[in-house]
Design a protein around this motif. Structure first.
Motif, short mmCIF file in Angstrom:
data_model
loop_
_atom_site.label_atom_id
_atom_site.label_comp_id
_atom_site.label_asym_id
_atom_site.label_seq_id
_atom_site.Cartn_x
_atom_site.Cartn_y
_atom_site.Cartn_z
N ARG A 264 -9.24 -9.00 6.66
CA ARG A 264 -7.78 -9.25 6.62
C ARG A 264 -7.53 -8.93 5.25
NH1 ARG A 264 -3.92 -12.69 5.05
NH2 ARG A 264 -2.16 -12.79 6.62
N LYS A 265 -8.26 -9.10 4.22
CA LYS A 265 -7.95 -8.84 2.78
C LYS A 265 -7.58 -7.35 2.87
CE LYS A 265 -9.40 -9.09 -2.16
NZ LYS A 265 -9.19 -7.92 -2.24
N TYR A 267 -6.77 -5.19 5.40
CA TYR A 267 -5.74 -4.84 5.85
C TYR A 267 -4.31 -4.91 5.23
CZ TYR A 267 -7.25 -3.77 10.61
OH TYR A 267 -7.86 -3.23 11.80
N VAL A 268 -4.55 -6.19 4.35
CA VAL A 268 -3.36 -6.40 3.54
C VAL A 268 -3.27 -5.40 2.35
CG1 VAL A 268 -2.59 -8.38 1.62
CG2 VAL A 268 -3.25 -8.94 3.98
N ASP A 269 -4.36 -5.04 1.68
CA ASP A 269 -4.53 -4.20 0.62
C ASP A 269 -4.04 -2.82 0.93
OD1 ASP A 269 -5.27 -6.02 -0.89
OD2 ASP A 269 -7.31 -5.32 -1.00
N GLY A 272 -0.14 -3.81 3.32
CA GLY A 272 0.76 -4.50 2.66
C GLY A 272 1.22 -5.94 3.23
N LYS A 273 1.30 -6.93 2.45
CA LYS A 273 1.45 -8.27 3.09
C LYS A 273 2.34 -8.38 4.09
CE LYS A 273 1.34 -13.17 1.51
NZ LYS A 273 1.28 -13.86 0.19
N ASP A 274 3.35 -7.83 4.02
CA ASP A 274 4.71 -7.92 4.64
C ASP A 274 4.44 -7.34 6.31
OD1 ASP A 274 6.23 -8.99 2.66
OD2 ASP A 274 7.16 -6.94 2.25
N LYS A 275 3.62 -6.49 6.24
CA LYS A 275 3.26 -5.70 7.64
C LYS A 275 2.30 -6.64 8.46
CE LYS A 275 4.57 -0.94 7.00
NZ LYS A 275 4.01 0.57 7.04
N VAL A 276 1.37 -7.29 7.63
CA VAL A 276 0.20 -7.99 8.19
C VAL A 276 0.90 -9.30 8.57
CG1 VAL A 276 -1.93 -9.34 7.76
CG2 VAL A 276 -1.67 -6.83 6.91
N ASN A 278 1.84 -13.00 9.26
CA ASN A 278 1.24 -14.08 9.48
C ASN A 278 0.12 -14.11 10.36
OD1 ASN A 278 2.99 -15.69 7.82
ND2 ASN A 278 4.63 -15.84 9.89
N LYS A 280 -3.63 -14.12 11.18
CA LYS A 280 -4.71 -14.62 10.60
C LYS A 280 -5.98 -13.69 10.96
CE LYS A 280 -2.88 -18.59 9.15
NZ LYS A 280 -2.51 -18.67 7.83
#
Length: 287
Positions: A264-265, A267-269, A272-276, A278, A280
């Motif tokens: 998950r980290k 994917y965020v990297d 971006g956090k916005d696209k991932v 909420n 989990k």
């Protein structure tokens, strides 16, 4: 005929040692919570010790069900057992069906491509599969239930376990295919581009997107969750007191859960956090 005396198939003493020791596997996977290095799949790295993804996956996963079936065919003769109960063979069939799909069909037939796998990951998975095959194979092949009377009164639990196993397998296959569709679509685009430009077709080994179908709406690793559900059903069939089946489920969770959290980290990297959003890692609304 024993391939390795007292080990393949295992003697009762050695089988009990394997089953006992395999329960402590989660202690070795605890390091994954602190180390992100995992040279396979989306986190694979360039290395001279890499193996081709498809064949590495097949050769490290297939020995599990091969070992289980070998033990079940050879151990009863050593134990003087004429035939094993139908429920034993049912569990063996479920295990084999999963790994024919997971170890052979998925990498060698269905997957458009696979990233390279480091030899250390390959060797670790190979040892895990053989150990699991010995643990489950010994229980199913003569050291667990050996008559239909050992399964008496458990038909309802077996039926429920079969349903859970089936839905888990279907969910696992569905979400696996959603990931494959990303590579297939990328491959078609690359092929069309190559036809237009006359350039060689580019590899899609490292093409990644955020999947959106099914449980991907809520978590990033639903194929992991579905596999845990599948093997929980398998455990139910064997009975809650079946230590080899219990270790199988818990050991899978122990090694796959930290990888999902680390994933998950990743994917965020990458996106971006916005696209991932909420979503989990592997348990909707929790983790």
């Amino acid at each position: 005929m024993a391939l390795i005396q007292n080990w393949l198939p295992p003697s009762r003493e050695n089988w009990e040692l394997i089953v006992w020791g395999f329960q402590f596997f989660p202690l070795f996977t605890a390091t994954q919570w602190f180390v992100s290095y995992y040279p396979q799949g989306k986190t694979s790295v360039e290395s001279r010790f890499n193996l081709p993804g498809k064949w590495a996956w097949a050769t490290m996963e297939a020995p599990g069900f091969i070992t289980l079936l070998y033990v079940m065919y050879t151990l009863p003769k050593q134990q003087g057992i004429e035939s094993l109960p139908w429920a034993n063979w049912t569990m063996a069939a479920l295990f084999t069906i999963h790994y024919i799909y997971r170890a052979l069909l998925a990498p060698l037939v269905l997957n458009p491509s696979m990233s390279p796998i480091h030899i250390t990951v390959w060797a670790s998975a190979l040892i895990w599969q053989i150990t699991n095959g010995l643990s489950l194979g010994g229980w199913l092949g003569g050291y667990g239930p050996t008559t239909v009377y050992d399964w008496a009164g458990r038909l309802y639990m077996i039926e429920v376990g079969l349903v859970i196993w089936g839905w888990g397998l279907l969910g696992n296959m569905y979400h696996d295919d959603d990931l494959r569709e990303i590579r297939r679509a990328a491959g078609w685009r690359q092929k069309k581009e190559a036809e237009k430009t006359g350039k060689p077709v580019q590899s899609v080994d490292k093409v990644y997107m955020l999947p959106k179908n099914g449980l991907f709406h809520f978590i990033l690793y639903p194929h992991y969750l579905c596999e845990w559900i599948e093997w929980t059903g398998f455990w139910m069939i064997g009975g809650w007191g079946c230590v080899p089946a219990r270790s199988f489920v818990l050991n899978e969770i122990a090694t796959m859960l930290p990888r999902a959290v680390q994933g998950r980290k990743w994917y965020v990297d990458k996106f971006g956090k916005d696209k991932v959003g909420n979503r989990k890692a592997v348990i909707p609304g929790l983790l």
